[in-house]
Design an enzyme around this catalytic site. Structure first.
Site, PDB file in Angstrom:
ATOM      1  N   VAL A 167       0.861  -1.175   0.000  1.00  0.00           N
ATOM      2  CA  VAL A 167       0.000   0.000   0.000  1.00  0.00           C
ATOM      3  C   VAL A 167       0.902   1.232   0.000  1.00  0.00           C
ATOM      4  O   VAL A 167       1.795   1.360   0.835  1.00  0.00           O
ATOM      5  CB  VAL A 167      -0.888  -0.006   1.267  1.00  0.00           C
ATOM      6  CG1 VAL A 167      -1.684   1.289   1.379  1.00  0.00           C
ATOM      7  CG2 VAL A 167      -1.822  -1.214   1.254  1.00  0.00           C
ATOM      8  N   CYS A 168       0.691   2.129  -0.951  1.00  0.00           N
ATOM      9  CA  CYS A 168       1.534   3.322  -1.055  1.00  0.00           C
ATOM     10  C   CYS A 168       1.391   4.209   0.166  1.00  0.00           C
ATOM     11  O   CYS A 168       0.281   4.618   0.535  1.00  0.00           O
ATOM     12  CB  CYS A 168       1.164   4.125  -2.294  1.00  0.00           C
ATOM     13  SG  CYS A 168       1.925   5.760  -2.289  1.00  0.00           S
ATOM     14  N   ILE A 169       2.506   4.548   0.769  1.00  0.00           N
ATOM     15  CA  ILE A 169       2.457   5.301   2.035  1.00  0.00           C
ATOM     16  C   ILE A 169       1.883   6.706   1.860  1.00  0.00           C
ATOM     17  O   ILE A 169       1.055   7.149   2.661  1.00  0.00           O
ATOM     18  CB  ILE A 169       3.861   5.348   2.707  1.00  0.00           C
ATOM     19  CG1 ILE A 169       3.756   5.990   4.097  1.00  0.00           C
ATOM     20  CG2 ILE A 169       4.883   6.078   1.868  1.00  0.00           C
ATOM     21  CD1 ILE A 169       4.951   5.726   4.983  1.00  0.00           C
TER      22      ILE A 169
END
Lengths: 130, 134, 102
Positions: free
Chosen positions: A77-79
């Site tokens: 999941v992209c931070i």
């Protein structure tokens, strides 16, 4: 063949996460490898463990968590996208002074570099979004 | 590390949705990986590059100046589709000027934006290893 | 060196399919998925534009998405063929890159 997958829309509103799930299952069944799925834009919302869909509906998060457990697929999941939308793991919650985290099992939060790396290391990249 | 040709395809207008901004964030992070990067602007994506964007009244960050900084990260190929501009009543003059310094040509200042036809855009797309769409 | 293009939007809602058709090269493949499958229907205002490229470009629709929307292969433009998820995977593997028209 190594196939990387990007999911860039949230669950339930858009079909993207469902289509991607069926595609990944079919790819693995055919002997391909899906080393990583990268969740971007509203796609990060797939990774919250706090969603409670009605019992007679598919549970999109659970589907992915189970797939990751079975096949070792790295669910990233992209931070930056996750922080905007309130998807946090324990470390991030602490770091940002929030009182809870909500990342689901099998998912991990990491940087956009993981997306680029996936593009470099896989043979094909397929994006599901809207 | 392997060098691959990465194309970022931008087909959406800025501000109405977050795609343009989050695409730019990928480009900025991706620049550190020293890949062969090109950006494509077509359909409503050409609206991302218009000059004079002022977002004060909508309370959203104006990210258009960031495009001008990409040259410093060796992102110097901005392919903009002529037909998409024309369909929207735009010409090159409506776009902001984006320059880069060409280290292979004594650091000469050159424009990053290249206006190309739809057929040429199709060729650019067909020449890539990885296509990321936003 | 062929590309697989995926289109997931109804062509009656956005220009995405037309843009894809305008950039797909001979030898490429287009797969219509999700609401994109409506682009494969015969007898619509867009059928002609799609049929004009069918042949030079392989055009498919995802069968599961078609069935979900109460449609079947009989409603498709001639030369537009349904494939399942298996076929989707094969198209990705057979072509050199996949471009999603989002």
């Amino acid at each position: 063949m190594k196939i990387g997958v990007v999911i860039s829309e949230g669950p339930y509103t858009h079909q993207a996460a469902d289509t991607a799930y069926r595609f990944v299952k079919a790819a693995i069944a055919k002997g391909h490898e899906v080393p990583r799925v990268f969740f971007y834009h509203d796609g990060v919302n797939v990774g919250t463990r706090l969603s409670v869909p009605p019992q007679d509906e598919r549970n999109i998060q659970k589907n992915w968590t189970e797939l990751a457990a079975e096949h070792g697929t790295d669910l990233v999941v992209c931070i930056a996208a996750a922080q905007r939308r309130g998807v946090l793991d324990e470390n991030e919650a602490k770091r940002q002074g929030k009182d809870a985290d909500n990342i689901a099992e099998g998912f991990r939060i990491s940087g956009l570099g993981q997306l680029i790396e996936m593009g470099i290391q896989t043979d094909r990249l397929v994006t599901f979004g809207d | 590390m392997t060098t691959k040709k990465f194309l970022y395809v931008n087909r959406k207008a800025p501000y109405g949705t977050i795609y343009a901004l989050e695409s730019l964030e990928v480009v900025l992070i991706g620049a550190a990986f020293e890949q062969d990067v090109s950006l494509a602007f077509l359909d409503d994506g050409v609206f991302q590059l218009t000059r004079g964007q002022n977002t004060e009244g909508i309370g959203v960050k104006n990210f258009s100046p960031t495009f001008r900084a990409l040259g410093d990260y060796d992102v110097t190929k901005f392919f903009v589709e002529k037909e998409s501009l024309e369909e929207r009543g735009l010409s090159e003059d409506d776009l902001q000027q984006i320059m880069y310094e060409d280290e292979d040509d004594d650091w000469a200042e050159k424009p990053s934006i290249r206006i190309i036809s739809r057929a040429e855009m199709a060729d650019v797309m067909a020449d890539q290893d990885v296509v990321l769409s936003f | 060196m062929a590309t697989l293009h995926t289109v997931n939007k109804s062509p009656f809602a956005t220009q995405t399919l037309l843009s894809c058709l305008g950039h797909a090269q001979d030898g490429d493949a287009i797969l219509m998925i999700e609401d994109g499958v409506y682009g494969g229907l015969a007898g619509t205002s867009l059928s002609e534009a799609v049929a004009a490229r069918a042949g030079a470009v392989r055009i498919h629709v995802l069968a599961e998405d078609l069935a979900a929307r109460g449609l079947n292969a009989g409603r498709l433009i001639e030369g537009v063929a349904p494939v399942g998820y298996d076929g989707f995977v094969d198209l990705v593997a057979e072509t050199d890159r996949t471009q999603s028209w989002l």
